[in-house]
Design a protein around this motif. Structure first.
Motif, PDB file in Angstrom:
ATOM      1  N   ILE A 155       0.900  -1.232   0.022  1.00  0.00           N
ATOM      2  CA  ILE A 155       0.040  -0.045   0.142  1.00  0.00           C
ATOM      3  C   ILE A 155       0.711   1.255   0.022  1.00  0.00           C
ATOM      4  CG2 ILE A 155      -1.831  -1.212   1.194  1.00  0.00           C
ATOM      5  CD1 ILE A 155      -1.018   0.279   3.774  1.00  0.00           C
ATOM      6  N   ALA A 156       2.216   1.333   0.291  1.00  0.00           N
ATOM      7  CA  ALA A 156       2.965   2.207   0.113  1.00  0.00           C
ATOM      8  C   ALA A 156       2.792   2.833  -1.269  1.00  0.00           C
ATOM      9  CB  ALA A 156       4.539   1.700   0.279  1.00  0.00           C
ATOM     10  N   ASP A 157       2.629   2.139  -2.329  1.00  0.00           N
ATOM     11  CA  ASP A 157       2.331   2.714  -3.603  1.00  0.00           C
ATOM     12  C   ASP A 157       1.359   3.782  -3.790  1.00  0.00           C
ATOM     13  OD1 ASP A 157       4.384   1.080  -4.566  1.00  0.00           O
ATOM     14  OD2 ASP A 157       3.224  -0.201  -5.708  1.00  0.00           O
ATOM     15  N   LEU A 158       0.325   3.452  -3.004  1.00  0.00           N
ATOM     16  CA  LEU A 158      -0.773   4.379  -2.955  1.00  0.00           C
ATOM     17  C   LEU A 158      -0.316   5.800  -2.276  1.00  0.00           C
ATOM     18  CD1 LEU A 158      -3.774   4.706  -3.485  1.00  0.00           C
ATOM     19  CD2 LEU A 158      -4.545   3.824  -1.267  1.00  0.00           C
ATOM     20  N   ALA A 159       0.312   5.636  -1.086  1.00  0.00           N
ATOM     21  CA  ALA A 159       0.972   6.953  -0.463  1.00  0.00           C
ATOM     22  C   ALA A 159       1.866   7.542  -1.449  1.00  0.00           C
ATOM     23  CB  ALA A 159       1.499   6.530   0.917  1.00  0.00           C
ATOM     24  N   ASN A 160       2.800   6.838  -1.942  1.00  0.00           N
ATOM     25  CA  ASN A 160       3.632   7.598  -2.856  1.00  0.00           C
ATOM     26  C   ASN A 160       3.014   8.076  -4.226  1.00  0.00           C
ATOM     27  OD1 ASN A 160       5.470   6.699  -1.230  1.00  0.00           O
ATOM     28  ND2 ASN A 160       6.109   4.944  -2.488  1.00  0.00           N
ATOM     29  N   TYR A 161       2.003   7.580  -4.790  1.00  0.00           N
ATOM     30  CA  TYR A 161       1.296   8.279  -5.633  1.00  0.00           C
ATOM     31  C   TYR A 161       0.422   9.467  -5.380  1.00  0.00           C
ATOM     32  CZ  TYR A 161      -1.656   8.510  -9.970  1.00  0.00           C
ATOM     33  OH  TYR A 161      -2.164   8.775 -11.047  1.00  0.00           O
ATOM     34  N   GLU A 162      -0.077   9.461  -4.139  1.00  0.00           N
ATOM     35  CA  GLU A 162      -0.820  10.538  -3.507  1.00  0.00           C
ATOM     36  C   GLU A 162       0.033  11.818  -3.392  1.00  0.00           C
ATOM     37  OE1 GLU A 162      -3.334   9.549  -0.354  1.00  0.00           O
ATOM     38  OE2 GLU A 162      -4.400   8.350  -1.531  1.00  0.00           O
ATOM     39  N   GLN A 163       1.550  11.319  -2.809  1.00  0.00           N
ATOM     40  CA  GLN A 163       2.471  12.312  -2.614  1.00  0.00           C
ATOM     41  C   GLN A 163       2.706  13.159  -3.795  1.00  0.00           C
ATOM     42  OE1 GLN A 163       3.667  13.376   0.419  1.00  0.00           O
ATOM     43  NE2 GLN A 163       4.707  15.191  -1.000  1.00  0.00           N
TER      44      GLN A 163
END
Length: 291
Positions: free
Chosen positions: A129-137
């Protein structure tokens, strides 16, 4: 793009970022209660300490704690209300009921593992789910592209407001966040294949196709294994392979259940897990501060 839930959660923050010039003026005129209660006691000017005999007034004990707990409680309530209005996506329900893969999802961890047996092979597909946080960043960084000087102009303010409105209107209909997959196919005493792919819009796009004699290199579960993987010849980029070979390698993965249904599942499950972990985080921080 980011999920509808994430867009709703960040919408007020996005609008406030896009109108940063107005916010700066407001903050100067009316600093928040948190800043009023904590900033002054941190460092007292030397002259004030020398010539003033009046003790500095401090906020009542735990006032900031109470305000923070209250805000956290409102966030938890907001997230719970969102959750009540949602149903489990059909892609997740279908995958859990019909897929041969076992989902290994440990609460509090970012990574999710899908594991199955296929003959004498052990197949592991992992995503985070780090991909989601990175994408939103990354999306936040794009939204913040306008400089302070540009935002201070009438044209900059108008452009910021227009982009914020368009972003909120378009967000639910845009594509889902791309999710990186690490696929490992192991055979006893034969090493492992390591496939790097991206799941997006239901499709799984292969980027790299490696082979390692030592399966540990495919998992990179230790610094030694990760170092060995970097030293090993990785093979050519997948896109440079003969087109027929690419198609056969993709069929190889499809026969093992790495297909469209998994691509849809991964995208929806990543969003659902992030929501669950975020709610847990809110409650943990609230309980800690309130203790």
């Amino acid at each position: 793009m980011m999920s509808f839930r994430a867009a709703v959660r960040s919408a007020p923050r996005s609008l406030s970022r896009m109108n940063s010039a107005a916010i700066r003026q407001t903050r100067i005129a009316q600093p928040s209660s948190l800043l009023r209660t904590t900033r002054a006691p941190l460092r007292t000017p030397q002259l004030a300490a020398t010539f003033s005999s009046t003790p500095l007034r401090q906020a009542p004990a735990n006032e900031a704690d109470r305000e923070l707990v209250s805000k956290l409680e409102s966030e938890v309530k907001f997230e719970n209300e969102l959750k009540q209005n949602e149903q489990l996506p059909a892609s997740i329900k279908d995958f859990l009921e019909n897929s041969p893969y076992e989902v290994k999802d440990e609460p509090g961890k970012q990574d999710v593992y899908l594991v199955r047996k296929f003959g004498d092979e052990t197949i592991t597909v992992s995503f985070s789910i780090a991909d989601l946080a990175n994408y939103e960043q990354d999306m936040y960084n794009e939204d913040s592209a306008l400089t302070d000087e540009e935002l201070d102009t009438p044209e900059g303010k108008q452009l910021a407001d227009t982009e914020a409105e368009d972003g909120l209107e378009d967000e639910p209909s845009q594509s889902v966040v791309p999710c990186r997959l690490n696929i490992v196919v192991e055979k006893p005493n034969k090493g492992a294949l390591n496939i790097e792919a991206v799941a997006q819009d239901g499709a799984i796009l292969v980027e790299n196709f490696y082979y390692y004699k030592d399966p540990k290199m495919a998992h990179s579960s230790s610094a030694e294994a990760d170092h060995g993987a970097r030293d090993a010849y990785p093979g050519p980029p997948f896109g440079s392979l003969d087109e027929d070979l690419q198609l056969l390698l993709e069929r190889y993965l499809e026969e093992r259940g790495i297909s469209q249904s998994m691509g849809l599942f991964v995208a929806d499950y990543m969003d659902t897990k992030e929501q669950r972990e975020y709610q847990s985080w809110l409650n943990s921080v609230k309980d800690f501060v309130a203790a």
